[in-house]
Design an enzyme around this catalytic site. Structure first.
Site, PDB file in Angstrom:
ATOM      1  N   ASP A  57      -8.257   4.084  -3.254  1.00 57.17           N
ATOM      2  CA  ASP A  57      -8.702   2.940  -2.159  1.00 57.17           C
ATOM      3  C   ASP A  57     -10.229   3.305  -1.712  1.00 57.17           C
ATOM      4  O   ASP A  57     -10.764   2.299  -1.262  1.00 57.17           O
ATOM      5  CB  ASP A  57      -7.713   3.135  -0.889  1.00 57.17           C
TER       6      ASP A  57
ATOM      7  N   HIS B  43      12.142   3.552 -17.217  1.00 59.68           N
ATOM      8  CA  HIS B  43      13.191   4.691 -17.417  1.00 59.68           C
ATOM      9  C   HIS B  43      13.018   5.015 -19.040  1.00 59.68           C
ATOM     10  O   HIS B  43      12.891   6.079 -19.311  1.00 59.68           O
ATOM     11  CB  HIS B  43      14.323   4.513 -16.697  1.00 59.68           C
TER      12      HIS B  43
HETATM   13  C1  PEP Z   1      -5.644   6.923  -3.181  1.00 59.19           C
HETATM   14  O1  PEP Z   1      -5.994   5.711  -2.345  1.00 59.19           O
HETATM   15  O2  PEP Z   1      -6.607   7.161  -3.840  1.00 59.19           O
HETATM   16  C2  PEP Z   1      -4.447   7.438  -3.061  1.00 59.19           C
HETATM   17  C3  PEP Z   1      -4.312   8.555  -3.665  1.00 59.19           C
HETATM   18  O3  PEP Z   1      -3.435   6.505  -2.317  1.00 59.19           O
HETATM   19  P1  PEP Z   1      -2.565   5.495  -3.056  1.00 59.19           P
HETATM   20  O4  PEP Z   1      -3.013   5.192  -4.700  1.00 59.19           O
HETATM   21  O5  PEP Z   1      -1.216   5.850  -3.064  1.00 59.19           O
HETATM   22  O6  PEP Z   1      -3.146   4.252  -2.294  1.00 59.19           O
HETATM   23 MG    MG Z   2      -4.729   5.011  -1.013  1.00 59.86          MG
END
Ligand code: PEP
Ligand code: MG
Length: 598
Positions: A465, A199
């Site tokens: 991901d 924060h």
């Molecule tokens: C991703 O995987 O690109 C995404 C946007 O989701 P997160 O980063 O929340 O897994």
């Molecule tokens: Mg993701």
């Protein structure tokens, strides 16, 4: 080096949390914690007096925080919620009631009881290896620290009295400390501890002063009055710089100032390429308070609302009503622009504190996201109800994460159908034409994209991901960071495949992973036919600037060769070279240096 190496230049690197470059004198402030406090037993006849002592200290703490809040400068008013959250922590039952209970039951003094309550809160959250949660625990520690000080009568120097042009050096600053800073004097600050989403960091961004945190030993290495350079873009701090280094940073400072004014001018202009292609630029967000920042940075809606945090923040799972209020508020603020609410993506590195989950050998490949929701229909349906109810109050879209194949999508859709039936039966209003999308972030979904496209209204590519699963590289393993390559040709081909599948099915496709807000990646994405991006709000201005500077037609021609390249290194080099011709203005002026901190 120690402070005794007076005048010797030394460079440190920490986490850049608020951009800009300043050069000035160091002012060390002691924010060390209350070290000595006594632990003693209280006689029965003194117990109510001890409770009163605790209550009085909390009242004083409340008064202090209210005074800071009411004295907040205009530009911080939007962040008063941080102090509100501290005010709420004071009276949180895990802290307040638990401490009184301990005083009475264990017959111990208030300081001891309070420390015990803090330990219990810490241990409840300790299993959660998440930056957001550790920052929230940090908020509780800040509040406890203030109460302890008030119990001991040991007042801390208020930072509002600093009225020289200095850079503050502290072990840690609380949000209360940061809110009190007189920014016409204080030029910036650096701390030993802290992270990007603390924060104090959020407040520093609003104050628009350069800040670097997480320097570990700044308070040991910097002496009072030392000359400091703080580069809030790159995270570099130079102690007692040589003349050449000062000149170098003065030039960087000028470039940054020019960049800021050029960016501010365009952040609210539409993101249309030179040859007239409109690109939709939206923001990603994690908690309600970020909606305003998204707006201010010129976003055209929220492309990804990660909804995990309401589940991580308290011991109990959130109620449908709490979820509904939160989603409704976001929908109302952002309307008529859309908000895409992603259903729970718990598991992997994010665990709900109110839910016991078995330890898994490979959590990223385990019971995560949609898999978790399908296994826990009550939790899933509660969230779906809240999202659907909120859809009546704005322009809401719904998105499932981590879909790996058609059956999973059909199962999730069936649950959504059941929830809609329930709402119909109960005469509860929701948007009957709510758009439904899925994240494409698992390689099997890429391969099945053509089939999946027939069952949804949109795709959103989660490159964070997708890189992890396509390249088999754990996204949080620092040892493998060098292998986590957005420019890997396999990834680029996957994105192309998804874009083609979406186009053939006539549905929209966006990218919401970090690649969307990366100036070097964005040209590739646009050349592949992506025309919607969702990113960290702070990246929006520079990405809009790039979009407005390039011709998509030229970008396509430039990137045609990319498909023939076989290594990430070649792609990276190709992109760097092409950026020089596509966006010469940004490349020449060095605006792209350290872009990720801008
Ligand atoms: C991703 O995987 O690109 C995404 C946007 O989701 P997160 O980063 O929340 O897994
Ligand atoms: Mg993701």
């Amino acid at each position: 080096m120690t402070k005794s190496d007076i005048g010797v230049q030394k460079a440190l690197r920490g986490v850049a949390v608020s951009p800009g470059i300043v050069i000035g004198k160091a002012r060390l402030v002691d924010r060390s914690k209350v070290k000595i406090f006594y632990q003693y037993l209280i006689g029965d006849d003194q117990l109510s007096r001890e409770v009163e002592r605790f209550e009085e200290a909390t009242r004083t703490t409340e008064e202090q925080l209210n005074t800071i809040k009411n004295g907040m400068p205009e530009q911080l008013k939007g962040h008063a919620f941080i102090l509100d959250s501290h005010l709420m922590i004071i009276k949180d039952s895990m802290l307040y009631d638990a401490t009184i209970h301990r005083i009475l039951k264990e017959k111990i003094n208030a300081e001891w009881a309070l420390k015990k309550s803090l330990e219990e809160i810490r241990s409840a959250f300790i299993q959660v290896d998440d930056e957001y949660i550790s920052n929230r625990v940090n908020d509780v520690e800040n509040v406890v620290e203030r109460i302890l000080r008030n119990l001991s009568g040991d007042e801390q120097e208020s930072l509002s009295h600093i009225n020289e042009r200095v850079i503050i050096v502290a072990h840690e600053l609380s949000p209360g400390d940061t809110s009190e800073l007189n920014t016409s004097k204080v030029m910036g600050f650096i701390t030993d501890v802290g992270g990007r989403t603390s924060h104090a960091a959020i407040i520093a961004q609003a104050l628009q002063i350069p800040v670097v945190v997480g320097l570990e030993s700044a308070t040991q290495l910097v002496g009072e009055g030392d000359l400091l350079i703080v580069d809030g873009n790159s995270g570099e701090v130079v102690i007692n710089p040589d003349d050449d280094v000062i000149i170098e940073y003065q030039e960087k400072h000028l470039r940054h100032e020019k960049y800021k004014s050029s960016i501010a001018r365009i952040s609210h202009l539409p993101a249309v390429s030179l040859d007239g292609h409109p690109i939709v630029v939206k923001a990603n967000m994690e908690f309600l308070e970020e909606v305003t920042a998204a707006r201010e940075h010129g976003s055209e809606g929220i492309g990804l609302y990660r909804t995990e945090f309401l589940y991580l923040k308290s011991k109990e799972l959130p109620t449908e009503e709490e979820l509904f209020q939160d989603y409704r508020e976001v929908a109302e603020i952002i309307a008529p622009e859309p908000v895409t609410i992603r259903t729970l993506d718990l598991g992997a590195d994010k665990f709900a504190s109110g839910y016991e989950i078995d330890r898994e050998a490979n959590p990223a490949l385990g019971l995560r996201a949609i898999r978790f929701c399908l296994k826990e229909p009550e939790i899933f349906k509660r969230q779906l109800r809240a999202i659907l109810r909120a859809s009546h109050y704005g322009n809401v879209q719904l998105m499932f994460p981590m879909i790996s194949g058609l059956q999973e999508l059909l199962d999730a859709k069936e649950m959504m159908g059941q929830v809609k039936d329930d709402l119909d039966r109960e005469n509860i209003e929701y948007d009957r034409s709510i758009k439904l999308g899925i994240m494409i972030e698992v390689p099997s979904a890429v391969i099945m994209a053509e089939t999946l496209a027939n069952h949804v209204d949109f795709f959103s590519i989660g490159t964070n991901d997708l890189i992890q699963y396509a390249l088999a590289v754990d996204r949080v393993n620092e040892q493998l960071a060098y292998m986590y390559q957005p420019f890997h040709p396999a990834l680029i081909q996957m994105i192309r495949q998804v874009v083609n599948a979406a186009r053939d099915a006539g549905i929209s496709v966006s990218v919401c992973g970090e690649m969307a807000g990366d100036p070097f990646c964005v040209c590739i994405l646009l050349s592949l036919g992506i025309n919607e991006l969702s990113m960290n709000a702070r990246a929006i201005p520079i990405i809009k600037k790039i979009i407005r500077t390039i011709s998509i037609k030229e970008a396509r021609a430039d990137f045609e060769d990319i498909m023939r390249l076989s290594t990430a290194k070649e792609v990276r080099e190709h992109v760097s070279n092409r950026m020089k011709t596509l966006v010469p203005e940004l490349a020449e002026k060095g605006y792209l240096e350290g872009w990720d901190y801008l």
